[in-house]
Motif scaffolding. Sequence first.
Motif, PDB file in Angstrom:
ATOM      1  N   ASP A  10       0.836  -1.177   0.000  1.00  0.00           N
ATOM      2  CA  ASP A  10       0.000   0.000   0.000  1.00  0.00           C
ATOM      3  C   ASP A  10       0.878   1.236   0.000  1.00  0.00           C
ATOM      4  O   ASP A  10       1.929   1.235   0.611  1.00  0.00           O
ATOM      5  N   SER A  11       0.425   2.279  -0.680  1.00  0.00           N
ATOM      6  CA  SER A  11       1.215   3.503  -0.794  1.00  0.00           C
ATOM      7  C   SER A  11       0.457   4.696  -0.247  1.00  0.00           C
ATOM      8  O   SER A  11      -0.759   4.809  -0.410  1.00  0.00           O
ATOM      9  N   PHE A  12       1.195   5.579   0.382  1.00  0.00           N
ATOM     10  CA  PHE A  12       0.675   6.831   0.907  1.00  0.00           C
ATOM     11  C   PHE A  12       1.561   7.953   0.390  1.00  0.00           C
ATOM     12  O   PHE A  12       2.730   7.729   0.080  1.00  0.00           O
ATOM     13  N   TYR A  13       1.030   9.168   0.338  1.00  0.00           N
ATOM     14  CA  TYR A  13       1.801  10.308  -0.122  1.00  0.00           C
ATOM     15  C   TYR A  13       2.176  11.211   1.042  1.00  0.00           C
ATOM     16  O   TYR A  13       1.385  11.431   1.968  1.00  0.00           O
ATOM     17  N   VAL A  14       3.390  11.729   0.965  1.00  0.00           N
ATOM     18  CA  VAL A  14       3.914  12.673   1.945  1.00  0.00           C
ATOM     19  C   VAL A  14       3.009  13.898   1.985  1.00  0.00           C
ATOM     20  O   VAL A  14       2.560  14.373   0.950  1.00  0.00           O
ATOM     21  N   GLY A  15       2.744  14.394   3.182  1.00  0.00           N
ATOM     22  CA  GLY A  15       2.019  15.645   3.338  1.00  0.00           C
ATOM     23  C   GLY A  15       0.511  15.556   3.202  1.00  0.00           C
ATOM     24  O   GLY A  15      -0.172  16.554   3.360  1.00  0.00           O
ATOM     25  N   THR A  16      -0.018  14.395   2.929  1.00  0.00           N
ATOM     26  CA  THR A  16      -1.465  14.224   2.808  1.00  0.00           C
ATOM     27  C   THR A  16      -2.005  13.660   4.118  1.00  0.00           C
ATOM     28  O   THR A  16      -1.527  12.635   4.582  1.00  0.00           O
ATOM     29  N   PRO A  17      -2.993  14.323   4.719  1.00  0.00           N
ATOM     30  CA  PRO A  17      -3.556  13.768   5.948  1.00  0.00           C
ATOM     31  C   PRO A  17      -4.448  12.562   5.645  1.00  0.00           C
ATOM     32  O   PRO A  17      -5.264  12.608   4.729  1.00  0.00           O
ATOM     33  N   TYR A  18      -4.263  11.499   6.404  1.00  0.00           N
ATOM     34  CA  TYR A  18      -5.053  10.276   6.274  1.00  0.00           C
ATOM     35  C   TYR A  18      -5.783  10.020   7.581  1.00  0.00           C
ATOM     36  O   TYR A  18      -5.212  10.204   8.656  1.00  0.00           O
ATOM     37  N   THR A  19      -7.004   9.571   7.480  1.00  0.00           N
ATOM     38  CA  THR A  19      -7.768   9.190   8.655  1.00  0.00           C
ATOM     39  C   THR A  19      -7.758   7.672   8.740  1.00  0.00           C
ATOM     40  O   THR A  19      -8.138   6.991   7.785  1.00  0.00           O
ATOM     41  N   PHE A  20      -7.308   7.167   9.868  1.00  0.00           N
ATOM     42  CA  PHE A  20      -7.236   5.731  10.108  1.00  0.00           C
ATOM     43  C   PHE A  20      -8.287   5.344  11.138  1.00  0.00           C
ATOM     44  O   PHE A  20      -8.475   6.041  12.138  1.00  0.00           O
ATOM     45  N   VAL A  21      -8.957   4.238  10.880  1.00  0.00           N
ATOM     46  CA  VAL A  21      -9.919   3.675  11.818  1.00  0.00           C
ATOM     47  C   VAL A  21      -9.391   2.287  12.173  1.00  0.00           C
ATOM     48  O   VAL A  21      -9.302   1.417  11.319  1.00  0.00           O
ATOM     49  N   VAL A  22      -9.015   2.116  13.429  1.00  0.00           N
ATOM     50  CA  VAL A  22      -8.411   0.863  13.874  1.00  0.00           C
ATOM     51  C   VAL A  22      -9.329   0.219  14.911  1.00  0.00           C
ATOM     52  O   VAL A  22      -9.664   0.837  15.914  1.00  0.00           O
ATOM     53  N   THR A  23      -9.724  -1.021  14.655  1.00  0.00           N
ATOM     54  CA  THR A  23     -10.612  -1.757  15.556  1.00  0.00           C
ATOM     55  C   THR A  23      -9.890  -2.989  16.093  1.00  0.00           C
ATOM     56  O   THR A  23      -9.308  -3.743  15.327  1.00  0.00           O
ATOM     57  N   ASN A  24      -9.938  -3.163  17.393  1.00  0.00           N
ATOM     58  CA  ASN A  24      -9.358  -4.348  18.012  1.00  0.00           C
ATOM     59  C   ASN A  24     -10.448  -5.413  18.105  1.00  0.00           C
ATOM     60  O   ASN A  24     -11.329  -5.350  18.955  1.00  0.00           O
ATOM     61  N   LYS A  25     -10.378  -6.407  17.223  1.00  0.00           N
ATOM     62  CA  LYS A  25     -11.334  -7.505  17.239  1.00  0.00           C
ATOM     63  C   LYS A  25     -10.764  -8.720  17.968  1.00  0.00           C
ATOM     64  O   LYS A  25     -11.350  -9.797  17.911  1.00  0.00           O
ATOM     65  N   GLY A  26      -9.654  -8.532  18.647  1.00  0.00           N
ATOM     66  CA  GLY A  26      -9.023  -9.614  19.389  1.00  0.00           C
ATOM     67  C   GLY A  26      -9.559  -9.718  20.802  1.00  0.00           C
ATOM     68  O   GLY A  26     -10.551  -9.081  21.166  1.00  0.00           O
ATOM     69  N   SER A  27      -8.867 -10.499  21.611  1.00  0.00           N
ATOM     70  CA  SER A  27      -9.280 -10.752  22.990  1.00  0.00           C
ATOM     71  C   SER A  27      -8.433 -10.007  24.015  1.00  0.00           C
ATOM     72  O   SER A  27      -8.720 -10.089  25.210  1.00  0.00           O
ATOM     73  N   TYR A  28      -7.377  -9.330  23.567  1.00  0.00           N
ATOM     74  CA  TYR A  28      -6.457  -8.661  24.480  1.00  0.00           C
ATOM     75  C   TYR A  28      -6.162  -7.250  23.982  1.00  0.00           C
ATOM     76  O   TYR A  28      -6.190  -6.989  22.779  1.00  0.00           O
ATOM     77  N   PRO A  29      -5.823  -6.321  24.900  1.00  0.00           N
ATOM     78  CA  PRO A  29      -5.397  -4.987  24.474  1.00  0.00           C
ATOM     79  C   PRO A  29      -4.131  -5.098  23.625  1.00  0.00           C
ATOM     80  O   PRO A  29      -3.307  -5.983  23.837  1.00  0.00           O
ATOM     81  N   GLN A  30      -3.998  -4.213  22.659  1.00  0.00           N
ATOM     82  CA  GLN A  30      -2.785  -4.211  21.847  1.00  0.00           C
ATOM     83  C   GLN A  30      -2.481  -2.815  21.336  1.00  0.00           C
ATOM     84  O   GLN A  30      -3.339  -1.948  21.316  1.00  0.00           O
ATOM     85  N   ASN A  31      -1.221  -2.618  20.966  1.00  0.00           N
ATOM     86  CA  ASN A  31      -0.775  -1.364  20.390  1.00  0.00           C
ATOM     87  C   ASN A  31      -0.968  -1.409  18.879  1.00  0.00           C
ATOM     88  O   ASN A  31      -0.818  -2.468  18.270  1.00  0.00           O
ATOM     89  N   PHE A  32      -1.260  -0.263  18.281  1.00  0.00           N
ATOM     90  CA  PHE A  32      -1.207  -0.111  16.831  1.00  0.00           C
ATOM     91  C   PHE A  32      -0.119   0.920  16.573  1.00  0.00           C
ATOM     92  O   PHE A  32      -0.147   2.018  17.130  1.00  0.00           O
TER      93      PHE A  32
END
Length: 111
Positions: free
Chosen positions: A1-23
């Motif tokens: 996957d590619s992203f461009y420098v200087g462009t704001p991106y909105t990320f939506v991260v969902t933890n579907k696991g059983s334990y807390p985790q870092n993204f």
Amino acid sequence: DSFYVGTPYTFVVTNKGSYPQNFIIRQRVSGPTTAPQPKEGILYIVDAPKLKPGTTQTFTYQFPLSAEQTQLQFTTHLVDSRAAENHIPIKVVSKGSAMLWQNRAVDEKVV
């Protein structure tokens, strides 16, 4: 996957696991890892207390110019040693003076 420098991106991260985790958005780590990596090379982190099982975090991030010359990845990591990290390599590029985003639906990544 590619992203461009200087462009704001909105990320939506969902933890579907059983334990807390870092993204984490960080410099790419080579080889297998089962332990947390050092804090160096981290560009952005959603800490485990904010990403408990069943929760969703939304954040906006803009890749800096320095990211263009760095191999990066999205990483998830459990807060203890129950499992290895998951890695998704990404690429940050610039396209002349126009900074556009060419991504294959990475706006929403499921952890």
